[in-house]
Design a protein around this motif. Structure first.
Motif, PDB file in Angstrom:
ATOM      1  N   ASN A   1      16.198 -22.286  -4.034  1.00 51.39           N
ATOM      2  CA  ASN A   1      16.996 -21.840  -4.608  1.00 51.39           C
ATOM      3  C   ASN A   1      17.805 -23.241  -5.524  1.00 51.39           C
ATOM      4  O   ASN A   1      17.613 -24.418  -5.063  1.00 51.39           O
ATOM      5  CB  ASN A   1      18.272 -21.626  -4.367  1.00 51.39           C
ATOM      6  N   PRO A   2      17.037 -23.256  -6.526  1.00 52.03           N
ATOM      7  CA  PRO A   2      17.864 -24.713  -7.042  1.00 52.03           C
ATOM      8  C   PRO A   2      19.268 -25.386  -7.900  1.00 52.03           C
ATOM      9  O   PRO A   2      19.468 -26.066  -7.707  1.00 52.03           O
ATOM     10  CB  PRO A   2      17.320 -24.397  -9.058  1.00 52.03           C
ATOM     11  N   TYR A   3      19.911 -24.307  -7.302  1.00 52.89           N
ATOM     12  CA  TYR A   3      21.346 -24.018  -7.133  1.00 52.89           C
ATOM     13  C   TYR A   3      21.719 -24.204  -5.420  1.00 52.89           C
ATOM     14  O   TYR A   3      23.174 -24.043  -4.963  1.00 52.89           O
ATOM     15  CB  TYR A   3      22.570 -22.798  -7.847  1.00 52.89           C
ATOM     16  N   ALA A   4      20.838 -24.461  -5.332  1.00 52.63           N
ATOM     17  CA  ALA A   4      21.288 -24.531  -3.101  1.00 52.63           C
ATOM     18  C   ALA A   4      22.202 -26.120  -2.487  1.00 52.63           C
ATOM     19  O   ALA A   4      21.760 -26.641  -3.633  1.00 52.63           O
ATOM     20  CB  ALA A   4      20.429 -24.878  -1.888  1.00 52.63           C
ATOM     21  N   LEU A   5      23.285 -25.532  -2.133  1.00 46.63           N
ATOM     22  CA  LEU A   5      24.359 -26.321  -1.895  1.00 46.63           C
ATOM     23  C   LEU A   5      23.871 -27.214  -0.405  1.00 46.63           C
ATOM     24  O   LEU A   5      23.070 -26.679   0.299  1.00 46.63           O
ATOM     25  CB  LEU A   5      25.201 -25.567  -1.828  1.00 46.63           C
ATOM     26  N   ASN A   6      24.245 -28.569  -0.352  1.00 43.94           N
ATOM     27  CA  ASN A   6      24.051 -29.195   1.406  1.00 43.94           C
ATOM     28  C   ASN A   6      24.168 -28.089   2.503  1.00 43.94           C
ATOM     29  O   ASN A   6      23.428 -27.681   3.349  1.00 43.94           O
ATOM     30  CB  ASN A   6      24.690 -30.044   1.811  1.00 43.94           C
ATOM     31  N   ILE A   7      25.417 -27.259   2.412  1.00 43.02           N
ATOM     32  CA  ILE A   7      25.557 -26.326   3.697  1.00 43.02           C
ATOM     33  C   ILE A   7      24.646 -24.892   3.708  1.00 43.02           C
ATOM     34  O   ILE A   7      24.683 -24.689   4.694  1.00 43.02           O
ATOM     35  CB  ILE A   7      26.993 -25.596   3.089  1.00 43.02           C
ATOM     36  N   ASP A   8      23.856 -24.471   2.587  1.00 45.82           N
ATOM     37  CA  ASP A   8      23.306 -23.886   2.724  1.00 45.82           C
ATOM     38  C   ASP A   8      21.971 -23.958   3.410  1.00 45.82           C
ATOM     39  O   ASP A   8      21.427 -22.556   3.996  1.00 45.82           O
ATOM     40  CB  ASP A   8      21.832 -23.347   1.054  1.00 45.82           C
ATOM     41  N   TYR A   9      21.885 -25.437   4.259  1.00 41.57           N
ATOM     42  CA  TYR A   9      20.375 -25.437   4.844  1.00 41.57           C
ATOM     43  C   TYR A   9      21.105 -25.771   5.919  1.00 41.57           C
ATOM     44  O   TYR A   9      20.311 -25.840   6.994  1.00 41.57           O
ATOM     45  CB  TYR A   9      20.166 -26.843   4.377  1.00 41.57           C
ATOM     46  N   GLU A  10      22.083 -25.530   6.092  1.00 41.70           N
ATOM     47  CA  GLU A  10      22.753 -25.104   7.773  1.00 41.70           C
ATOM     48  C   GLU A  10      23.203 -24.073   8.261  1.00 41.70           C
ATOM     49  O   GLU A  10      23.653 -23.845   9.328  1.00 41.70           O
ATOM     50  CB  GLU A  10      23.936 -26.378   7.574  1.00 41.70           C
ATOM     51  N   GLU A  11      24.212 -23.345   7.232  1.00 37.60           N
ATOM     52  CA  GLU A  11      25.182 -22.612   7.837  1.00 37.60           C
ATOM     53  C   GLU A  11      24.532 -21.167   6.997  1.00 37.60           C
ATOM     54  O   GLU A  11      24.448 -21.590   5.425  1.00 37.60           O
ATOM     55  CB  GLU A  11      26.739 -23.184   8.265  1.00 37.60           C
ATOM     56  N   ARG A  12      24.173 -19.988   7.980  1.00 34.43           N
ATOM     57  CA  ARG A  12      24.024 -18.787   7.292  1.00 34.43           C
ATOM     58  C   ARG A  12      25.227 -18.117   5.958  1.00 34.43           C
ATOM     59  O   ARG A  12      26.641 -18.579   7.185  1.00 34.43           O
ATOM     60  CB  ARG A  12      23.643 -18.158   7.443  1.00 34.43           C
ATOM     61  N   PRO A  13      25.113 -17.795   5.264  1.00 33.75           N
ATOM     62  CA  PRO A  13      26.573 -17.842   4.444  1.00 33.75           C
ATOM     63  C   PRO A  13      27.047 -16.086   4.512  1.00 33.75           C
ATOM     64  O   PRO A  13      26.506 -15.101   5.439  1.00 33.75           O
ATOM     65  CB  PRO A  13      26.244 -17.758   2.839  1.00 33.75           C
ATOM     66  N   PRO A  14      28.284 -16.005   4.697  1.00 35.07           N
ATOM     67  CA  PRO A  14      28.855 -14.321   4.907  1.00 35.07           C
ATOM     68  C   PRO A  14      28.528 -14.307   3.732  1.00 35.07           C
ATOM     69  O   PRO A  14      28.179 -14.710   2.489  1.00 35.07           O
ATOM     70  CB  PRO A  14      30.561 -15.325   5.499  1.00 35.07           C
ATOM     71  N   PHE A  15      29.262 -12.888   3.626  1.00 29.22           N
ATOM     72  CA  PHE A  15      29.496 -11.775   2.667  1.00 29.22           C
ATOM     73  C   PHE A  15      31.150 -12.193   1.848  1.00 29.22           C
ATOM     74  O   PHE A  15      31.794 -12.576   2.541  1.00 29.22           O
ATOM     75  CB  PHE A  15      29.819 -10.347   2.224  1.00 29.22           C
ATOM     76  N   PHE A  16      31.083 -12.538   0.581  1.00 23.13           N
ATOM     77  CA  PHE A  16      32.124 -13.396   0.051  1.00 23.13           C
ATOM     78  C   PHE A  16      32.292 -11.937  -0.986  1.00 23.13           C
ATOM     79  O   PHE A  16      31.671 -11.043  -1.458  1.00 23.13           O
ATOM     80  CB  PHE A  16      31.850 -14.206  -1.035  1.00 23.13           C
ATOM     81  N   LYS A  17      33.678 -11.055  -1.142  1.00 22.68           N
ATOM     82  CA  LYS A  17      34.112 -10.141  -1.462  1.00 22.68           C
ATOM     83  C   LYS A  17      34.470 -10.325  -3.083  1.00 22.68           C
ATOM     84  O   LYS A  17      34.972 -11.273  -3.612  1.00 22.68           O
ATOM     85  CB  LYS A  17      35.870  -9.700  -1.220  1.00 22.68           C
ATOM     86  N   VAL A  18      33.727  -9.371  -3.971  1.00 19.25           N
ATOM     87  CA  VAL A  18      34.194 -10.918  -5.728  1.00 19.25           C
ATOM     88  C   VAL A  18      34.434  -8.838  -6.172  1.00 19.25           C
ATOM     89  O   VAL A  18      35.374  -9.713  -7.234  1.00 19.25           O
ATOM     90  CB  VAL A  18      31.447  -9.357  -6.272  1.00 19.25           C
ATOM     91  N   SER A  19      34.522  -7.756  -5.827  1.00 21.07           N
ATOM     92  CA  SER A  19      35.827  -6.914  -6.287  1.00 21.07           C
ATOM     93  C   SER A  19      35.812  -5.841  -4.352  1.00 21.07           C
ATOM     94  O   SER A  19      34.825  -5.653  -4.044  1.00 21.07           O
ATOM     95  CB  SER A  19      34.805  -6.259  -7.410  1.00 21.07           C
ATOM     96  N   GLU A  20      36.168  -4.779  -5.006  1.00 14.10           N
ATOM     97  CA  GLU A  20      36.680  -3.653  -4.551  1.00 14.10           C
ATOM     98  C   GLU A  20      35.336  -3.070  -3.535  1.00 14.10           C
ATOM     99  O   GLU A  20      34.631  -2.758  -2.067  1.00 14.10           O
ATOM    100  CB  GLU A  20      37.223  -2.856  -3.804  1.00 14.10           C
ATOM    101  N   THR A  21      33.614  -2.998  -4.151  1.00 17.74           N
ATOM    102  CA  THR A  21      32.761  -2.538  -4.384  1.00 17.74           C
ATOM    103  C   THR A  21      31.921  -4.154  -4.558  1.00 17.74           C
ATOM    104  O   THR A  21      30.406  -3.250  -4.238  1.00 17.74           O
ATOM    105  CB  THR A  21      32.061  -1.295  -4.709  1.00 17.74           C
ATOM    106  N   HIS A  22      31.911  -4.637  -4.534  1.00 17.16           N
ATOM    107  CA  HIS A  22      31.058  -5.787  -4.563  1.00 17.16           C
ATOM    108  C   HIS A  22      30.857  -6.816  -3.900  1.00 17.16           C
ATOM    109  O   HIS A  22      31.949  -7.982  -3.712  1.00 17.16           O
ATOM    110  CB  HIS A  22      30.856  -6.218  -6.189  1.00 17.16           C
ATOM    111  N   TYR A  23      30.013  -7.184  -3.209  1.00 14.84           N
ATOM    112  CA  TYR A  23      29.731  -8.308  -2.081  1.00 14.84           C
ATOM    113  C   TYR A  23      28.794  -9.077  -2.390  1.00 14.84           C
ATOM    114  O   TYR A  23      27.404  -8.318  -2.145  1.00 14.84           O
ATOM    115  CB  TYR A  23      30.126  -8.022  -0.492  1.00 14.84           C
ATOM    116  N   ALA A  24      28.668 -10.552  -2.173  1.00 20.38           N
ATOM    117  CA  ALA A  24      28.029 -11.002  -1.836  1.00 20.38           C
ATOM    118  C   ALA A  24      27.067 -12.314  -1.242  1.00 20.38           C
ATOM    119  O   ALA A  24      28.478 -12.575  -0.788  1.00 20.38           O
ATOM    120  CB  ALA A  24      27.826 -12.389  -3.741  1.00 20.38           C
TER     121      ALA A  24
END
Length: 352
Positions: free
Chosen positions: A298-321
């Motif tokens: 991932n060319p956009y990776a942050l330092n935390i990406d190598y340390e902690e698994r991200p949770p789902f963040f809500k984008v809309s009522e039907t969209h999560y990433a």
């Protein structure tokens, strides 16, 4: 993770973990997946080879290889937990009758020693209880429904007498003849040329409406499902990293892996330039994965990406990433330049 939809849930997967024993080691193919399937929808599960797409759907039908097993989680269908099924007798209540599958290679799915009519008719007899003339006429109707002409003649022919596209139609007819509630299409157009691909996808879409099916498409190609999927789940390294309505994932994708898949579409390439490809390789699933599995590519990776698994963040009522880029404290990162115009055009077309 997912908000309540207006449609009712037909199948629900909770915290599913699937492992395989290989050469004295254990490979984790599915890593803590939760996903609802809604009645009457068309869900596409997208990801590159090895992401776990086929393993996930095979677990719904009890078709895991002998060295595979569900280590944790639940698969709820009709108030039963399919993850607890142990015997073929249990699975025969589900397989075909409730959930049927269309595979990517029709020639290996069909019996070369039986006429295609007899193969469809077997399903009619087994799952619908029809016999004799009633079963025969029902079989002819299924042949017509999948776009086969001169059905009385075709009924008597063998698989080798059909083209690849026609054989795929026969496989679809066999699946439909089981009268399933859920139809799984595992790379149903991979072996076909582009023109026939479009015809088969349109056929599946028509049959979904005609028979009231809930459909799952498995594919590595986002372009294949653009016109048939209501909702898209993007998989990477055994987990779902983004899920949303089709237009949300296509025109407002948030995970860098989704950006990479979209950038790989030929129609987004620039004439005279090399088509985009994702650098690096997927992680080794024999090992524990720390942080975001996509981080090393991932060319956009942050330092935390190598340390902690991200949770789902809500984008809309039907969209999560699942990406730390959506955290309120994350730096603002724009999608790749070639996607920005595509997103803007798509959002305008979709919402205006």
């Amino acid at each position: 993770m997912e908000a309540t939809q207006t449609k009712s849930t037909i199948l629900s997967i909770h915290n599913l973990v699937i492992k395989f024993k290989l050469r004295g080691k254990v490979l984790t193919a599915i890593r803590d997946i939760s996903l609802n399937l809604y009645k009457g929808e068309s869900l596409a599960i997208v990801g590159e080879s090895g992401s776990g797409k086929s393993v996930l759907v095979k677990s719904i039908m009890g078709l895991l290889d002998k060295n595979g097993f569900i280590d944790h989680g639940a698969i709820i269908y009709n108030d039963e937990d399919l993850a607890h099924f142990q015997t073929e007798k249990d699975w025969l209540k589900i397989r075909g009758k409730e959930v049927a599958m269309v595979t990517q290679d029709p020639m290996t799915s069909l019996n070369p020693l039986k006429t295609v009519g007899k193969q469809i008719e077997e399903c009619v007899i087994l799952h619908q209880g029809l016999r004799g003339k009633a079963a025969y006429e029902k079989t002819l109707q299924y042949l017509k429904d999948v776009g086969i002409y001169d059905v009385e003649k075709r009924y008597k022919q063998y698989p080798h007498e059909f083209s690849g596209g026609m054989r795929q139609r026969i496989v679809i007819a066999i699946a439909i003849a089981c009268k399933p509630k859920i139809l799984i299409c595992d790379e149903p157009t991979t072996a076909l040329d582009v023109t026939i691909q479009a015809q088969i996808l349109q056929l599946l879409k028509n049959l979904q409406q005609q028979y009231g099916l809930t459909t799952i498409y498995i594919t590595h190609d986002l372009g294949v499902v653009a016109k048939v999927a209501d909702r898209i789940a993007v998989m990477y390294a055994g987990e779902i990293i983004e899920v949303g309505q089709s237009h949300e994932v296509f025109f407002n994708g948030k995970h860098p892996y989704t950006w990479a898949l979209l950038s790989s579409l030929p129609q987004l390439g620039t004439k005279g330039e090399e088509l985009y490809s994702i650098k690096g390789t997927p992680p080794n699933l024999f090992k524990d994965i720390k942080g975001d599995a996509f981080a090393p590519r991932n060319p956009y990776a942050l330092n935390i990406d190598y340390e902690e698994r991200p949770p789902f963040f809500k984008v809309s009522e039907t969209h999560y990433a699942k990406t730390w880029l959506l955290h309120p404290k994350a730096p603002k990162v724009e999608p790749p330049h070639n996607l920005q115009a595509f997103f803007e055009e798509g959002r305008h077309y979709t919402y205006e």
